[in-house]
Motif scaffolding. Structure first.
Motif, short mmCIF file in Angstrom:
data_model
loop_
_atom_site.label_atom_id
_atom_site.label_comp_id
_atom_site.label_asym_id
_atom_site.label_seq_id
_atom_site.Cartn_x
_atom_site.Cartn_y
_atom_site.Cartn_z
N ALA A 130 -5.73 -5.43 4.74
CA ALA A 130 -4.70 -4.39 4.82
C ALA A 130 -3.58 -4.79 5.78
N GLU A 131 -2.42 -4.18 5.58
CA GLU A 131 -1.30 -4.37 6.51
C GLU A 131 -1.71 -3.84 7.88
N THR A 132 -1.28 -4.50 8.95
CA THR A 132 -1.68 -4.10 10.30
C THR A 132 -0.47 -3.67 11.13
N ILE A 133 -0.75 -2.86 12.14
CA ILE A 133 0.26 -2.51 13.14
C ILE A 133 -0.39 -2.55 14.52
N ASN A 134 0.43 -2.55 15.53
CA ASN A 134 -0.05 -2.62 16.90
C ASN A 134 -0.55 -1.25 17.35
N MET A 135 -1.82 -1.20 17.82
CA MET A 135 -2.39 0.05 18.28
C MET A 135 -3.10 -0.16 19.62
N PRO B 54 -5.64 -2.27 11.05
CA PRO B 54 -5.10 -1.84 9.74
C PRO B 54 -4.29 -0.57 9.87
N ILE B 55 -3.16 -0.54 9.21
CA ILE B 55 -2.27 0.62 9.30
C ILE B 55 -2.95 1.87 8.76
#
Length: 389
Positions: free
Chosen positions: A310-315, A335-336
């Motif tokens: 899956a597409e990821t983002i910074n968390m 994962p977003i």
């Protein structure tokens, strides 16, 4: 450790969090180390993971053990392990522990100060002592410089003092830092150790043992040198700097490298929230229940069930307790579409996880299963995940 269908199935059916251990990896790691360093004697660092299955596996392979306390000695003795195969490697020991170890047959004790010499002389007269050199460990994820060891000149004086106090100066130990990425650190350390050997030899004190400590890395998120590469450097360095020492004993004290890749933690998402512009994800395990090393930004590989591509983002990733220290990573790519109850795997977590776990906030320490136990639990349809009952 491979994320198998058994582990995936268990994570879906059993209550999390749990750590699963596969001792086949321990056996492989032991064999690799034995074959990589010439004539090495392995003293497993019990502190890394003292689970009975690991200790029994290493016992049956013929391993010796490095301990830090009376409690660890008793645990090994209860498994029928001879105290002749135990080294007391902690340089900060209680006198009662020293006496217990000596009275029960432990012969080797680590030192890095005059006061420790005096404590051992009082409680273990005639014991074999080895001095710990301090090492710069800037190439490691978990530096050990500062608290442990001392410089070569001081160590020489300490070992001479030990002889005057009736002890037997036996060797030199060092630790290049846990999870070290620079294989040449061992060359530097052996060169430094050789200075102690040479100067004491001139004063008619002949040391017999070189203790390589730990530090061999486990693969997480960055490339690491293989144990075979490190072994090659060690063998060359011993031959170059200490080849003149007759009957030299070479010890290694693996901890992380022996068990790190033998475990995987399975966890679940308890909450996803937004605070300002930052996305937060909270797991049912955290700093106080297995992931203490992350407070120094020790980076584990993290996988989310079914969302590997899956597409990821910074968390921000955090644990479940009422303490802000329980923040695993301030920034990590996730994962977003990660959401409540998703299964999260924290890879290669066989070392320094279950050992650090507490019951802080009344939350139970992380459960530990062997592969065999996991198979039986799945067959018996054990405790289902609470949310699915």
């Amino acid at each position: 450790m491979e994320l198998t269908e058994l582990i995936r199935s268990a994570a879906k059916k059993l209550e999390t969090p749990f750590l699963v251990i596969d001792t086949n990896y321990v056996k492989e790691n032991y064999s690799k180390l034995r074959n990589s360093i010439k004539n090495v004697e392995i003293f497993y660092a019990v502190k890394a993971n003292s689970h009975i299955s690991i200790l029994e596996t290493l016992r049956d392979l013929g391993s010796s053990f490095d301990v830090a306390s009376k409690g660890e000695i008793i645990k090994l003795m209860d498994l029928g392990i001879s105290t002749k195969k135990i080294s007391f490697g902690n340089t900060i020991k209680k006198e009662v522990d020293i006496k217990f170890a000596w009275d029960n047959g432990v012969e080797y004790f680590a030192i890095d100060s005059e006061m420790e010499v005096e404590k051992i002389a009082r409680n273990a007269p005639g014991a074999k002592v080895y001095g710990r050199l301090s090492m710069s460990s800037n190439d490691s994820d978990w530096p050990l410089s500062g608290k442990f060891g001392t410089d070569a000149d001081h160590l020489i004086e300490i070992l001479k003092y030990a002889k005057r106090k009736g002890l037997k100066p036996y060797g030199v130990s060092f630790h290049v830092g846990s999870q070290s990425y620079n294989k040449y650190k061992w060359k530097e350390a052996i060169l430094n150790a050789s200075e102690v050997f040479e100067k004491l030899h001139k004063e008619k004190i002949d040391l017999k043992m070189l203790n390589l400590g730990g530090g061999i890395p486990v693969k997480h998120t960055k490339p690491v040198p293989e144990v075979e590469e490190i072994g090659e450097i060690i063998n060359e360095s011993i031959n170059e700097y200490l080849g003149w020492v007759k009957g030299l004993r070479v010890l290694s004290e693996p901890g992380r490298s022996m068990v790190g890749n033998a475990g995987i933690i399975a966890s679940r998402v308890l909450l996803r929230s937004r605070k300002g512009t930052q996305n937060w994800v909270f797991l049912d395990t955290g700093v106080f229940h297995g992931l203490m090393e992350t407070i120094e930004n020790f980076r584990y590989e993290i996988m989310v069930e079914g969302k590997e591509n899956a597409e990821t983002i910074n968390m921000t990733l955090a644990g479940p307790t009422c303490d802000s220290v329980d923040t695993i990573y301030d920034e990590v790519e996730l994962p977003i579409n990660i959401e409540y109850n998703d299964i999260v795997y924290i890879m290669n977590t066989g070392a320094y996880t279950s050992e650090y776990a507490t019951n802080f906030n009344g939350i139970e320490p992380i459960k530990v299963y062997t592969i065999t136990e996991l198979e039986k639990l799945i067959q018996d349809e054990y405790v289902l995940v609470e949310e699915k009952i």
